[in-house]
Design a protein around this motif. Structure first.
Motif, PDB file in Angstrom:
ATOM      1  N   THR A  31      -3.925  78.998 -37.374  1.00 18.25           N
ATOM      2  CA  THR A  31      -5.305  78.571 -37.566  1.00 18.25           C
ATOM      3  C   THR A  31      -6.272  79.719 -37.340  1.00 18.25           C
ATOM      4  OG1 THR A  31      -5.571  77.924 -35.257  1.00 18.25           O
ATOM      5  CG2 THR A  31      -4.780  76.222 -36.769  1.00 18.25           C
ATOM      6  N   THR A  32      -7.464  79.530 -37.862  1.00 15.03           N
ATOM      7  CA  THR A  32      -8.570  80.448 -37.608  1.00 15.03           C
ATOM      8  C   THR A  32      -9.848  79.642 -37.736  1.00 15.03           C
ATOM      9  OG1 THR A  32      -9.519  82.598 -38.119  1.00 15.03           O
ATOM     10  CG2 THR A  32      -8.903  81.222 -39.994  1.00 15.03           C
ATOM     11  N   SER A  33     -10.961  80.207 -37.478  1.00 12.69           N
ATOM     12  CA  SER A  33     -12.246  79.544 -37.655  1.00 12.69           C
ATOM     13  C   SER A  33     -13.203  80.520 -38.326  1.00 12.69           C
ATOM     14  CB  SER A  33     -12.803  79.080 -36.306  1.00 12.69           C
ATOM     15  OG  SER A  33     -12.949  80.183 -35.441  1.00 12.69           O
ATOM     16  N   PHE A  34     -14.297  79.986 -38.867  1.00 10.64           N
ATOM     17  CA  PHE A  34     -15.296  80.849 -39.484  1.00 10.64           C
ATOM     18  C   PHE A  34     -16.678  80.297 -39.175  1.00 10.64           C
ATOM     19  CE2 PHE A  34     -13.924  77.773 -42.619  1.00 10.64           C
ATOM     20  CZ  PHE A  34     -15.117  77.278 -43.135  1.00 10.64           C
ATOM     21  N   ALA A  35     -17.668  81.155 -39.179  1.00  9.10           N
ATOM     22  CA  ALA A  35     -19.050  80.768 -38.881  1.00  9.10           C
ATOM     23  C   ALA A  35     -19.731  80.256 -40.137  1.00  9.10           C
ATOM     24  CB  ALA A  35     -19.817  81.964 -38.332  1.00  9.10           C
ATOM     25  N   VAL A  36     -20.626  79.319 -39.978  1.00 12.83           N
ATOM     26  CA  VAL A  36     -21.475  78.813 -41.049  1.00 12.83           C
ATOM     27  C   VAL A  36     -22.906  79.046 -40.590  1.00 12.83           C
ATOM     28  CG1 VAL A  36     -22.167  76.795 -42.383  1.00 12.83           C
ATOM     29  CG2 VAL A  36     -19.776  77.066 -41.687  1.00 12.83           C
ATOM     30  N   THR A  37     -23.704  79.779 -41.384  1.00 11.16           N
ATOM     31  CA  THR A  37     -25.064  80.102 -40.960  1.00 11.16           C
ATOM     32  C   THR A  37     -26.056  79.866 -42.087  1.00 11.16           C
ATOM     33  OG1 THR A  37     -24.909  82.410 -41.639  1.00 11.16           O
ATOM     34  CG2 THR A  37     -24.205  81.895 -39.396  1.00 11.16           C
TER      35      THR A  37
END
Length: 170
Positions: A31-37
């Protein structure tokens, strides 16, 4: 020997099947995560309806009144003020607006006001002659522009027009 050989094949077949089924049971994940801006900017849009006085009788003792509407939509929490230009007629100012005849170059004076009593001129300098600051909500906000041709204002027979620019300062 035939029996030995079939037993050998059965054991060999089992050996092939057992690892195949155990591989499925050993599945893994990564798994990984990513930013939403996003950045919301300060912005406004404006639209206006025309002010149509209709037919003016210069010998009438009554003023001719008409209204228009400004629709301003600004980003929520954005303070803004609306100003109205002098128009495009020669010699016009925000306190002495004029429409120009279509056929001739005669002028017909008129005023634009912040209130229905026609007491507060609507100019173009924020903090001086424009309505008080309004805070945007992100939704359309309406303001009425009150127009008036004063009684006894002379004008030659013609159709008159002017163009006023709305400026939103935010």
């Amino acid at each position: 020997m035939f029996r030995l050989r079939s037993s050998y094949l059965a054991i060999l077949a089992l050996g092939v099947l057992i690892p195949a089924t155990s591989r499925t049971a050993e599945a893994s994940t990564a798994t990984t995560s990513f930013a939403v801006t996003a950045t919301v900017v300060k912005a406004c849009i404006v639209a206006a309806t025309p002010i149509a006085f209709g037919v003016y009788n210069p010998v009438s003792a009554s003023a001719l009144n008409a209204t228009g509407t400004l629709t301003v939509t600004c980003t929520a929490t954005t303070p803004y003020q609306t100003g109205l230009s002098a128009g495009v007629a020669t010699g016009a100012s925000v306190t002495s607006r004029k429409m120009t005849g279509v056929v001739n170059t005669n002028l017909l004076p008129y005023g634009l006001y912040q209130d229905a009593a026609h007491a507060q001129n609507w100019g173009n300098t924020p903090g001086t002659d424009t309505p008080a600051s309004v805070t945007g909500t992100g939704l359309p906000q309406l303001a009425t522009v009150y127009g008036q041709i004063a009684p006894g204002t002379s004008g030659a027979i013609d159709v008159y027009t002017d163009t006023v620019t709305v400026t939103v300062t935010y």
